[in-house]
Design a protein around this motif. Structure first.
Motif, PDB file in Angstrom:
ATOM      1  N   ILE A  43      -1.327  -7.750   1.477  1.00 23.64           N
ATOM      2  CA  ILE A  43      -2.183  -6.518   1.869  1.00 23.64           C
ATOM      3  C   ILE A  43      -0.860  -5.722   2.784  1.00 23.64           C
ATOM      4  O   ILE A  43      -0.813  -4.417   2.486  1.00 23.64           O
ATOM      5  CB  ILE A  43      -3.311  -6.769   2.925  1.00 23.64           C
ATOM      6  N   ASP A  44      -0.126  -6.426   3.444  1.00 31.35           N
ATOM      7  CA  ASP A  44       0.995  -5.636   4.266  1.00 31.35           C
ATOM      8  C   ASP A  44       2.064  -5.175   3.364  1.00 31.35           C
ATOM      9  O   ASP A  44       2.381  -3.987   3.581  1.00 31.35           O
ATOM     10  CB  ASP A  44       1.522  -6.461   5.386  1.00 31.35           C
ATOM     11  N   GLU A  71      -0.748 -15.755   3.164  1.00 31.52           N
ATOM     12  CA  GLU A  71      -0.136 -15.242   1.777  1.00 31.52           C
ATOM     13  C   GLU A  71      -1.143 -13.741   1.609  1.00 31.52           C
ATOM     14  O   GLU A  71      -0.360 -12.794   1.103  1.00 31.52           O
ATOM     15  CB  GLU A  71      -0.225 -16.124   0.940  1.00 31.52           C
ATOM     16  N   GLN A  72      -2.422 -13.787   1.810  1.00 28.53           N
ATOM     17  CA  GLN A  72      -3.149 -12.604   1.417  1.00 28.53           C
ATOM     18  C   GLN A  72      -2.862 -11.335   2.692  1.00 28.53           C
ATOM     19  O   GLN A  72      -2.969 -10.331   2.003  1.00 28.53           O
ATOM     20  CB  GLN A  72      -4.863 -13.153   1.580  1.00 28.53           C
ATOM     21  N   GLY A  94      -7.248  -0.895   6.080  1.00 30.49           N
ATOM     22  CA  GLY A  94      -8.519  -0.683   5.838  1.00 30.49           C
ATOM     23  C   GLY A  94      -8.673   0.059   4.419  1.00 30.49           C
ATOM     24  O   GLY A  94      -9.453  -0.285   3.670  1.00 30.49           O
ATOM     25  N   GLU A  95      -7.751   1.076   4.389  1.00 30.88           N
ATOM     26  CA  GLU A  95      -7.615   1.609   3.123  1.00 30.88           C
ATOM     27  C   GLU A  95      -7.684   0.761   1.856  1.00 30.88           C
ATOM     28  O   GLU A  95      -8.135   1.018   0.888  1.00 30.88           O
ATOM     29  CB  GLU A  95      -6.704   2.818   3.046  1.00 30.88           C
ATOM     30  N   PHE A  96      -6.607  -0.157   2.124  1.00 28.40           N
ATOM     31  CA  PHE A  96      -6.554  -1.255   0.927  1.00 28.40           C
ATOM     32  C   PHE A  96      -7.924  -1.862   0.735  1.00 28.40           C
ATOM     33  O   PHE A  96      -8.171  -1.998  -0.587  1.00 28.40           O
ATOM     34  CB  PHE A  96      -5.349  -2.169   1.573  1.00 28.40           C
ATOM     35  N   GLY A 100       3.593   2.192   0.726  1.00 27.78           N
ATOM     36  CA  GLY A 100       3.023   3.488   0.642  1.00 27.78           C
ATOM     37  C   GLY A 100       1.917   3.852  -0.434  1.00 27.78           C
ATOM     38  O   GLY A 100       1.464   4.802  -0.280  1.00 27.78           O
ATOM     39  N   ARG A 101       1.542   2.562  -1.084  1.00 29.52           N
ATOM     40  CA  ARG A 101       0.498   3.007  -1.829  1.00 29.52           C
ATOM     41  C   ARG A 101      -0.978   3.190  -1.027  1.00 29.52           C
ATOM     42  O   ARG A 101      -1.805   3.710  -1.646  1.00 29.52           O
ATOM     43  CB  ARG A 101       0.121   1.586  -2.806  1.00 29.52           C
ATOM     44  N   PHE A 102      -0.922   2.535   0.041  1.00 25.63           N
ATOM     45  CA  PHE A 102      -2.038   2.692   0.740  1.00 25.63           C
ATOM     46  C   PHE A 102      -1.810   3.015   2.406  1.00 25.63           C
ATOM     47  O   PHE A 102      -0.637   2.453   2.761  1.00 25.63           O
ATOM     48  CB  PHE A 102      -2.906   1.174   1.119  1.00 25.63           C
TER      49      PHE A 102
END
Length: 70
Positions: free
Chosen positions: A19-20, A14-15, A32-34, A26-28
């Motif tokens: 992230i995905d 779920e985590q 890695g940027e997240f 498009g926010r990240f």
């Protein structure tokens, strides 16, 4: 720029999906940027707490009122 190193960690399905979804929105630009964004938020919160403590400590100090200095 600081030296970088690869890091791996375990996360629940779920985590990883969360992230995905953030990356896909498009926010990240990447997972890695997240994660770097989360680290910056933690650092900012720590700095904010330190600033609050410093302000409280300064208020406890005795001295002349600013308007009396001029």
């Amino acid at each position: 720029m600081s030296e970088t190193k690869n890091v791996s960690f375990k996360a629940t399905k779920e985590q990883i999906e969360q992230i995905d979804r953030a990356v896909e929105s498009g926010r990240f630009t990447s997972r890695g940027e997240f994660l770097r964004s989360l680290l910056r938020k933690v650092e900012d919160a720590e700095l904010s707490e330190k600033a609050k403590r410093d302000i409280e400590e300064a208020r406890k100090q005795e001295g002349e009122p600013l308007d009396e200095l001029f």
